[in-house]
Write an enzyme that holds these catalytic residues in place. Structure first.
Site, PDB file in Angstrom:
ATOM      1  N   TYR A   1       6.164   7.725  -5.662  1.00 54.41           N
ATOM      2  CA  TYR A   1       4.728   7.422  -5.580  1.00 54.41           C
ATOM      3  C   TYR A   1       4.315   6.824  -6.921  1.00 54.41           C
ATOM      4  O   TYR A   1       5.135   6.284  -7.647  1.00 54.41           O
ATOM      5  CB  TYR A   1       3.984   8.712  -5.209  1.00 54.41           C
TER       6      TYR A   1
ATOM      7  N   LYS B   1       4.283   6.957   0.801  1.00 54.51           N
ATOM      8  CA  LYS B   1       3.337   7.938   1.322  1.00 54.51           C
ATOM      9  C   LYS B   1       3.976   8.814   2.392  1.00 54.51           C
ATOM     10  O   LYS B   1       3.764  10.035   2.426  1.00 54.51           O
ATOM     11  CB  LYS B   1       2.112   7.212   1.910  1.00 54.51           C
TER      12      LYS B   1
ATOM     13  N   GLU C   1      -4.110   2.192   4.529  1.00 56.04           N
ATOM     14  CA  GLU C   1      -3.730   2.323   3.124  1.00 56.04           C
ATOM     15  C   GLU C   1      -3.783   0.962   2.428  1.00 56.04           C
ATOM     16  O   GLU C   1      -3.173  -0.014   2.884  1.00 56.04           O
ATOM     17  CB  GLU C   1      -2.319   2.901   3.020  1.00 56.04           C
ATOM     18  N   ASP C   2      -4.510   0.900   1.335  1.00 58.49           N
ATOM     19  CA  ASP C   2      -4.522  -0.267   0.439  1.00 58.49           C
ATOM     20  C   ASP C   2      -4.925  -1.567   1.136  1.00 58.49           C
ATOM     21  O   ASP C   2      -4.325  -2.625   0.894  1.00 58.49           O
ATOM     22  CB  ASP C   2      -3.164  -0.409  -0.252  1.00 58.49           C
TER      23      ASP C   2
ATOM     24  N   ASP D   1      -7.217   6.527   3.346  1.00 61.09           N
ATOM     25  CA  ASP D   1      -6.953   7.413   2.223  1.00 61.09           C
ATOM     26  C   ASP D   1      -7.636   6.937   0.952  1.00 61.09           C
ATOM     27  O   ASP D   1      -8.051   7.751   0.126  1.00 61.09           O
ATOM     28  CB  ASP D   1      -5.439   7.519   2.001  1.00 61.09           C
ATOM     29  N   ASP D   2      -7.763   5.644   0.764  1.00 62.52           N
ATOM     30  CA  ASP D   2      -8.399   5.117  -0.445  1.00 62.52           C
ATOM     31  C   ASP D   2      -9.883   5.446  -0.480  1.00 62.52           C
ATOM     32  O   ASP D   2     -10.454   5.631  -1.553  1.00 62.52           O
ATOM     33  CB  ASP D   2      -8.216   3.601  -0.523  1.00 62.52           C
TER      34      ASP D   2
ATOM     35  N   ASN E   1      -4.677  13.331  -7.838  1.00 56.47           N
ATOM     36  CA  ASN E   1      -3.895  12.441  -6.988  1.00 56.47           C
ATOM     37  C   ASN E   1      -4.164  12.743  -5.524  1.00 56.47           C
ATOM     38  O   ASN E   1      -4.255  13.907  -5.124  1.00 56.47           O
ATOM     39  CB  ASN E   1      -2.403  12.626  -7.306  1.00 56.47           C
TER      40      ASN E   1
END
Length: 473
Positions: A27, A98, A170-171, A193-194, A364
């Site tokens: 990660y 992840k 994600e992202d 998640d962000d 985190n």
């Protein structure tokens, strides 16, 4: 990754046992470097790539995946990988990393995890010119064609793997992340998640700081540098949150660039201020949160101003990877003479100031998303909302003990993160059964035992007589 290919169980056993040493490799921060060089280190596919040219055939592409019992999908389009920007198809490193944490930290069975990258091109010129780039060599597709591909993808996932499949975004770039979450959150088991994971882990840290600041004045206000993906929707919170973006303080009637979208909710009646240092001097916040992915944004001047205005200033440098952190732990503790309550997105070594050693907490998302995902898989949670992430934040904050706080950490040790996932999942499952937002029945009496019984076992148990002795991992 070679060990993963040779011995899956041993790989996850090593990660779980040595999580503090291994997590930075699978990660942040190493995963960022891996994405930047993904074409160079690429050996074989570990997931599914769906391109814009697969429109009309996404279901057939998903059918090629050999496993049918997929319960968790982490999907990216590679546009905003950590703080590194557009990595295109090379962003696949994020879903892989992840999902390895989903198994190692939350016991989701490996065969139930599927990394997916949606490749619609990239605007990263260095990748487009790189002969080793593995993705489509074209600029990003946007607009209706992009939306149609995402819609087909969501429908195909449910058709192939079932309605209860967790789809974690994600992202994605900010222009897509918020609107896709709003579009799909009430009809699918999904979260971003962000947006939600980052907010949850930050709230958990703030709740823990309340215990460290007992007897001190309540937080006056918070300045958040970088209007990215994490946020707080409550009206009362908005009044105390001052946001800063690339054009300066977010205020109403801002002459330069104006204010649009969700930023409007955080616009104050105030004169425009361009520099972050001037914002801190004017607002005098007790909390400073960095999410702009601008390395060094929290200068010594800013940190000293925070210490000047607060007995225990709260400094969260949450941007990843380490090179994008707003400040280091050493900079925060040194500039504030050891008074700062500090947390970061990437790991930092302990720092000794005035004879006292501080162990900076790592704020985190891996404290949050594995437990949320574990709850969704175990109980078949239909939809995941902000209420679930608030429960996760409260559960995580309650797992911080006095010893952690005395060492300067507002998060539990990383070595306990699997237990954190179990406790978070148990709390969320209990709440979800009360709300009737589950599909697994009958309701288990002992929720924690129910969760543990479904987790992937990484322990080695010898069936040989006790006269044999084997070294521990």
């Amino acid at each position: 990754m070679g060990l993963l290919d040779r011995n899956e169980k041993l790989f996850y056993s090593v990660v779980r046992k040595y999580v503090e040493q291994i997590m930075p490799l699978v990660y942040t921060p190493v995963v960022g470097l891996a994405c930047q060089n993904f074409g160079l280190i690429y050996r074989r596919p570990r997931g599914i790539f769906i391109t814009i040219h697969d429109k009309g055939h996404v279901y057939e592409v998903l059918k090629n995946w050999p496993e049918t019992d997929v319960r968790v999908i982490v999907v990216t389009d590679g546009e905003r990988i950590l703080g590194l920007g557009d990595q295109g198809a090379c962003g696949m490193g994020i879903p892989i990393g992840k999902l390895s944490l989903y198994t190692a930290l939350a016991g989701i069975k490996p065969h139930q995890c599927l990394p997916i990258t949606i490749d619609v091109g990239t605007n990263n010129e260095s990748h487009l010119k790189d002969p080793l780039y593995i993705g489509l060599r074209q600029n990003r597709v946007r607009g209706q064609e992009y939306d149609d591909l995402i819609e087909e993808f969501m429908t195909a996932v449910v058709q192939r793997f079932g309605q209860n499949t967790l789809i974690q975004f994600e992202d994605f770039g900010n222009s897509n992340a918020f609107r896709l979450l709003e579009k799909y959150r009430n009809g699918y088991c999904t979260f971003n998640d962000d947006i939600q994971g980052t907010a949850s882990v930050a709230v958990a840290g703030l709740l823990a700081t309340l215990r460290r600041r007992r007897g001190e004045p309540r937080h006056r206000s918070a300045v958040r540098d970088g209007h990215g993906s994490g946020g707080h929707p409550q009206e009362e919170a908005r009044k105390k949150i001052w946001m800063v973006d690339s054009r300066g303080l977010i205020v109403k009637d801002r002459p330069e660039g104006g204010v649009s979208g969700d930023k409007v909710h955080y616009a104050h009646e105030h004169e425009p201020i361009k520099a972050l240092a001037d914002v801190v001097k004017t607002v005098k916040p007790s909390i400073l949160i960095g999410a702009a992915a601008i390395g060094g944004a929290f200068t010594t001047e800013i940190l000293q101003e925070m210490a000047k205005n607060n007995k225990r200033p709260i400094i969260f440098a949450l941007s990843n990877p380490t090179s994008k952190a707003e400040c280091t732990a050493e900079q925060a503790y040194t500039a504030t003479n050891g008074t700062a309550i500090f947390a970061s997105g990437s790991p930092f070594d302990p720092v000794t100031i005035n004879g006292k050693t501080f162990h900076p907490g790592q704020g985190n998302n891996s404290y949050i998303f594995p437990g949320v995902g574990l709850a969704a898989v175990c109980a078949g949670i239909r939809t995941i909302g902000e209420d679930h992430f608030l429960i996760a934040a409260e559960a995580l904050a309650n797992l911080v003990n006095e010893e952690d706080l005395q060492k300067g950490s507002i998060y539990p040790p990383l070595s306990t993160i699997t237990e954190c996932s179990v406790k978070i999942a148990t709390k969320i499952i209990s709440y979800s059964y009360k709300k009737g937002n589950v599909s697994v029945y009958p309701e288990p009496k002992d929720k924690e035992e129910f969760v543990r019984a479904q987790m992937y076992n990484t322990n080695y148990q010898s069936a040989l007589p006790s006269i044999y002795s084997f070294p521990k991992l």
